[in-house]
Design an enzyme around this catalytic site. Structure first.
Site, PDB file in Angstrom:
ATOM      1  N   LYS A  95      62.202 -43.265  -9.980  1.00 44.75           N
ATOM      2  CA  LYS A  95      61.174 -44.192  -9.443  1.00 44.75           C
ATOM      3  C   LYS A  95      61.680 -45.626  -9.549  1.00 44.75           C
ATOM      4  CE  LYS A  95      59.765 -46.094 -13.572  1.00 44.75           C
ATOM      5  NZ  LYS A  95      59.984 -47.460 -13.986  1.00 44.75           N
ATOM      6  N   ASP A  98      55.312 -43.690 -18.561  1.00 44.76           N
ATOM      7  CA  ASP A  98      55.669 -43.515 -17.151  1.00 44.76           C
ATOM      8  C   ASP A  98      56.043 -42.076 -16.798  1.00 44.76           C
ATOM      9  OD1 ASP A  98      58.124 -43.599 -18.298  1.00 44.76           O
ATOM     10  OD2 ASP A  98      58.948 -45.208 -17.069  1.00 44.76           O
TER      11      ASP A  98
HETATM   12  O1  C5P Z   1      55.293 -45.105 -23.365  1.00 41.40           O
HETATM   13  P1  C5P Z   1      56.731 -45.362 -23.601  1.00 41.40           P
HETATM   14  O2  C5P Z   1      57.350 -44.382 -24.567  1.00 41.40           O
HETATM   15  O3  C5P Z   1      57.531 -45.517 -22.379  1.00 41.40           O
HETATM   16  O4  C5P Z   1      56.786 -46.776 -24.339  1.00 41.40           O
HETATM   17  C1  C5P Z   1      57.904 -47.215 -25.070  1.00 41.40           C
HETATM   18  C2  C5P Z   1      57.506 -48.471 -25.832  1.00 41.40           C
HETATM   19  O5  C5P Z   1      57.317 -49.559 -24.916  1.00 41.40           O
HETATM   20  C3  C5P Z   1      56.200 -48.375 -26.599  1.00 41.40           C
HETATM   21  O6  C5P Z   1      56.385 -47.869 -27.899  1.00 41.40           O
HETATM   22  C4  C5P Z   1      55.725 -49.809 -26.632  1.00 41.40           C
HETATM   23  O7  C5P Z   1      56.398 -50.524 -27.641  1.00 41.40           O
HETATM   24  C5  C5P Z   1      56.207 -50.354 -25.307  1.00 41.40           C
HETATM   25  N1  C5P Z   1      55.163 -50.312 -24.262  1.00 41.40           N
HETATM   26  C6  C5P Z   1      54.159 -51.257 -24.278  1.00 41.40           C
HETATM   27  N2  C5P Z   1      53.200 -51.224 -23.300  1.00 41.40           N
HETATM   28  C7  C5P Z   1      53.234 -50.308 -22.316  1.00 41.40           C
HETATM   29  C8  C5P Z   1      54.259 -49.335 -22.270  1.00 41.40           C
HETATM   30  C9  C5P Z   1      55.220 -49.373 -23.269  1.00 41.40           C
HETATM   31  O8  C5P Z   1      54.118 -52.125 -25.148  1.00 41.40           O
HETATM   32  N3  C5P Z   1      52.300 -50.345 -21.371  1.00 41.40           N
END
Ligand code: C5P
Length: 342
Positions: A10, A136
């Site tokens: 994506k 995501d």
């Molecule tokens: O959800 P994902 O594992 O992709 O997120 C990785 C990190 O990115 C989270 O632990 C967080 O620190 C940050 N994040 C965030 N806000 C989001 C998505 C991710 O702060 N909307």
């Protein structure tokens, strides 16, 4: 039985970072768009127990830190299914971030596992499980053009837009998403301090992304609504001529907030964006927190020529196209066949 599926990548067409939340995440508003670049995931279920991840690429973890491992574990538990699950990852996508490769691999593994087991989770349960593994992942259960809100895990299908040629550039830079969010927060609080010394608390509140309904989130939301309104009303997008609706969306001035924190840290990435623009991109942007960048082009041929030009300049560039929801699901399944896995 082995089920083989395509795990598409994506890009983010605009991304606004909102308020930091108590759970450590940030409010997001983004449009995800699936593209044709992909890995291939094979899932087999045999007698026994356990999960095995196979991949020739040394950069892909084979243990329980792999998103495919985590999703298979959760799915087997939710379905109360038994067996040894083997996930084979044929890595074709660059491992650099921004294209959701690991997230897409996990969703592909889940869908392939359901098919291999001939069992499926209720849609809501499936969405809950994938959102637990990462923000995501859910978009890959929808495909095409997808609106992402919340922490990016709440997804809504947008109109299935015609495919558009694009070029993806993947500089060999590893950008940490949590660090990029932390840098964003640091900048927000710095701005808050600066404003505090000049203006009233009310002005501060108005200018910063402190609340979910901040000015900047509202701006993207209005651009999206105006675009959707035009799209559904059948009004022409371009100035007098038919224009690809995706191009009309980016012309609304939408941006990826991560560029503000990632470009100063990695100047090579802003150089890559400029190189895409110079190569003729109608719109170029960082995808997610990077390091992937993409450019949208008027035609397949223009994208092919631009990718070639960029490669001559030393950039890792690939010409591809956006994938409509219809194409995403039509091309998802590679094959399903039974044989003994040894
Ligand atoms: O959800 P994902 O594992 O992709 O997120 C990785 C990190 O990115 C989270 O632990 C967080 O620190 C940050 N994040 C965030 N806000 C989001 C998505 C991710 O702060 N909307």
């Amino acid at each position: 039985m082995t089920v083989k599926v395509r795990s598409f990548a994506k890009i983010n067409v605009g991304l606004r970072i909102g308020a930091a939340r108590e759970d450590g995440f940030h409010e997001l508003l983004t449009v995800y768009q699936t593209i044709a670049l992909h890995d291939v995931i094979g899932v087999s279920v045999m007698r026994g127990s356990g999960i095995e991840i196979r991949c020739d690429d040394a950069r892909v973890p084979k243990d329980d830190s792999n998103t495919c491992y985590r999703i298979v574990e959760k799915t087997m538990r939710a379905l109360k299914a038994k067996g040894r699950v083997i996930v084979e990852i044929e890595k074709q996508l660059p491992v650099q971030g921004g294209m959701g490769g690991a997230s897409s691999n996990a969703v592909a593994a889940l869908v392939a596992l359901e098919r291999a087991l001939k069992q499926s989770l209720p849609a809501e349960e499936r969405l809950r499980i994938v959102a637990e593994v990462g923000s995501d992942l859910p978009l890959f259960l929808v495909g095409g053009t997808v609106l992402g809100v919340g922490r990016g895990e709440q997804v809504y299908p947008l109109e299935d837009l015609p495919a558009m040629a694009c070029v993806v550039v993947t500089p060999e830079v590893g950008v940490s998403t949590p660090k990029a969010f932390a840098e964003w927060d640091r900048r927000v609080s710095q701005r808050r301090l600066k404003l505090n010394s000049f203006a009233s608390a009310r002005a501060v509140e108005a200018k910063l992304t402190l609340g979910g309904a901040s000015d900047r989130m509202g701006e993207l939301s209005r651009a999206l609504s105006a675009w959707l309104g035009k799209s559904y009303s059948g009004a022409p997008f371009g100035r007098g001529r038919a224009e690809n609706p995706l191009l009309a969306l980016v012309r609304a001035g939408i941006k990826n907030d991560f560029e503000q924190v990632v470009f100063p840290e990695y100047p090579e990435l802003s150089k890559a964006k400029r190189a895409l623009e110079r190569a003729g991109a109608k719109y170029a942007s960082l995808s997610g927190s990077g390091s992937t960048l993409y450019g949208m082009f008027a035609s397949k041929e223009a994208a092919r020529v631009a990718a070639q030009k960029l490669r001559h300049q030393g950039w890792a560039a690939q010409a591809t196209a956006t994938l409509t929801r219809k194409q995403y699901w039509a091309k998802f399944l590679v094959s399903r066949f039974s044989f003994l896995v040894v």
